[in-house]
Each structure stands twice: as C-alpha cells, then as structure tokens.
Design a protein around this motif. Structure first.
Motif, short mmCIF file in Angstrom:
data_model
loop_
_atom_site.label_atom_id
_atom_site.label_comp_id
_atom_site.label_asym_id
_atom_site.label_seq_id
_atom_site.Cartn_x
_atom_site.Cartn_y
_atom_site.Cartn_z
N HIS A 30 0.85 -1.19 0.00
CA HIS A 30 0.00 0.00 0.00
C HIS A 30 0.89 1.25 0.00
N TRP A 31 0.62 2.11 -0.99
CA TRP A 31 1.40 3.35 -1.15
C TRP A 31 0.43 4.51 -0.94
N ARG A 32 0.47 5.08 0.25
CA ARG A 32 -0.49 6.11 0.65
C ARG A 32 -0.50 7.31 -0.32
N ASP A 33 0.68 7.73 -0.78
CA ASP A 33 0.76 8.95 -1.57
C ASP A 33 0.62 8.71 -3.07
N GLY A 34 0.40 7.44 -3.46
CA GLY A 34 0.23 7.15 -4.89
C GLY A 34 -1.07 7.72 -5.43
N SER A 35 -1.20 7.69 -6.76
CA SER A 35 -2.40 8.16 -7.43
C SER A 35 -2.79 9.57 -6.95
N ALA A 36 -1.81 10.47 -7.02
CA ALA A 36 -1.99 11.88 -6.64
C ALA A 36 -2.55 12.03 -5.22
N GLY A 37 -2.05 11.19 -4.30
CA GLY A 37 -2.42 11.30 -2.89
C GLY A 37 -3.68 10.53 -2.52
N ARG A 38 -4.32 9.89 -3.51
CA ARG A 38 -5.54 9.12 -3.20
C ARG A 38 -5.21 7.66 -2.83
N GLY A 39 -3.96 7.28 -3.02
CA GLY A 39 -3.53 5.95 -2.60
C GLY A 39 -3.47 4.96 -3.76
N ALA A 40 -2.48 4.09 -3.73
CA ALA A 40 -2.35 3.05 -4.74
C ALA A 40 -2.00 1.73 -4.06
#
Ligand SMILES: [Zn+2]
Length: 270
Positions: A181-191
């Motif tokens: 889980h990447w919290r800051d991915g997808s412009a801060g929406r999470g990836a």
C-alpha cells in the motif's frame, strides 16, 4: 561459475557449476515445465539479447521490464520516495543502463517482492544497489533459490518500509503473498501494488484471484475473505497488477470489493 536462470519462470538460482536438474518453482502445481523441457540461461546471455524498457505510470511511479518479454513477462515498479526509492518486485535482467537510470532517479533503498514468481534476479538487483535489503514474507521462505544476506524474511501481517509505504501479508496465491500500500500514490488518493495476488482481469475493470493462473486452480472462500478484510479499510484509487497493462487507474477500491463479492457469490452458488 554462473547463477543459472530458469527460462520459464525467470528465477535465478544459487551459483552452481552445471544447471540444476529442475526448477523447483516451475515443477509445482501452480506452474509448469514446458513441453520442450526445462531450460536455463544466464545473466551474461540475457545481457546480449534483452534490455530493460520503462513506463512512467505516475510522476513517482516507474515500471520496468525486459524487452523483448522474458519468462512470464514480469514487470517491476519503482516507487520514488523522499526517504529513498522502493523497488517492488524484480525482473531477471539487471543491466548497466538500468542501474545508471535508477541511480539517476535516487537509487534503491529497499526491494520488496510480492511472491515467488517475481523472485527473478532479486539478489542481483540488491547487489547492483549496494546490497539493499530484499523483503520476502517468511511464509514463502522455502521458495527462495539463491540465499543471500540481503534477503529479510519478515513475519506478521504488515511491515512499514517508509512513510506511507506498507507491506501487507495477503496470502492466497502463495502462503506468503504480499501486497504494497502506497499512501501517496495516485496523486495522494492511494495506490495498491498487488502483483497477481489481486489479479487485474482482461477487461481492466474487474479483479479476480487464483491459486494457479496457468493451471486454473481457484482459491477457497477463506482466502478471498482474508484479502477482503485486509483491503476494505485501505484508501486507494489505483491498483497496479503484475504486468505492464494490468492496472485499474480509478475507482479501484470499489472494483476490488466487487471482485471479492463476485468470487464469494460464485463459490457459494450451486
Ligand atoms: Zn522456473
């Protein structure tokens, strides 16, 4: 003496004078040995015929994989992070160009692997960046074919690699199967980086799950429920699966939950 690489699954083995008799990862019910028989190659040979290609999915997320496609077509992801970059999964080839390019982007702080079909040349990737740790869940310890001091068999349900970057033990496809889980991915929406623990389907609008993809062995409801419980509380907009084009750019949280509900519905119908 070389470290032989299985041509079917891409796994690099420990140093031996002659090739191993069989690939333990392929000669198992989730994989297969091709009709043409077990075949091996080496890093030296791969460097003559293959190169690494790149795709930027997001400003801080770069895909990298072998061209032309090799083994199961593995594609790794480089998560660019202020504390140091994380390499998610690996590929069988490490070449000078890739090391130069990744170093220019800040290098690699740690490597994390989803499951044994992505072990590929993980030790070689670690060594190329100074022997950085390679995180492999302890549930899959038995599948590691090239022991190395860099490999960290982590245990438990979650492990934080950097601020907002968390490994989660999902199980299912493999006992130790892991997602990131990447919290800051997808412009801060999470990836969510899922390998094929959560498989992005051919329509790229749904996901599904299997114990074996090539041999069509499904998973029990308990495994699907576990993945559902793990992913429901997470915030994510995007899922990046195991291959170049297998990702869901938007609305992925609802897609994953619908995929879980569909699977459980099918299993419970008679
Ligand atoms: Zn193999």
């Amino acid at each position: 003496m070389p470290e032989f690489i299985c041509r079917t699954c891409g796994t690099q083995y420990a140093t031996t004078e002659s090739p191993p008799s069989r690939c333990a990862i392929c000669d198992e019910e989730r994989q297969y040995i091709p009709e043409t028989g077990q075949a091996w190659t080496t890093m030296e040979a791969l460097r003559l015929s293959y190169r690494i290609g790149y795709r930027q999915y997001e400003p801080a997320l770069l895909g990298l994989g072998m061209e032309p496609s090799f083994a199961i077509g593995q594609r790794a992801l480089l998560v660019r992070h202020p504390e140091g970059n994380i390499l998610w999964d690996a590929v069988s080839l490490v070449d000078d160009a890739a090391v130069t390019i990744v170093n220019a982007l800040g290098g690699v702080r740690a490597i994390a692997i989803s499951h044994p079909h992505y072990y590929s040349s993980m030790v070689e990737w670690s060594r190329a960046f100074g022997g950085v740790p390679v995180y492999v869940h302890a549930g899959d310890r038995q599948w590691c074919q090239r022991p190395d001091a860099a490999i960290r068999h982590w245990d438990g349900d979650r492990l934080t690699l950097a601020d907002g970057v968390t490994l989660l033990h999902a199980g299912g496809h493999f006992a130790g199967a892991t997602i990131l889980h990447w919290r800051d991915g997808s412009a801060g929406r999470g990836a969510l980086l899922t390998g094929d623990t959560i498989q992005v389907a051919g329509d790229r609008r749904t996901v599904s799950f299997m114990y074996s993809y090539p041999n069509f062995i499904p998973l029990p409801s308990s495994a699907i429920e576990r993945i559902g419980a793990l992913t429901a509380p997470l915030a994510f907009e995007t899922v990046y699966g195991a291959w170049w084009d297998k990702y869901i750019p938007a609305g992925a949280h609802a897609v994953v939950q619908r995929g879980i509900e569909r699977y459980l519905r099918v299993l419970s119908s008679r």
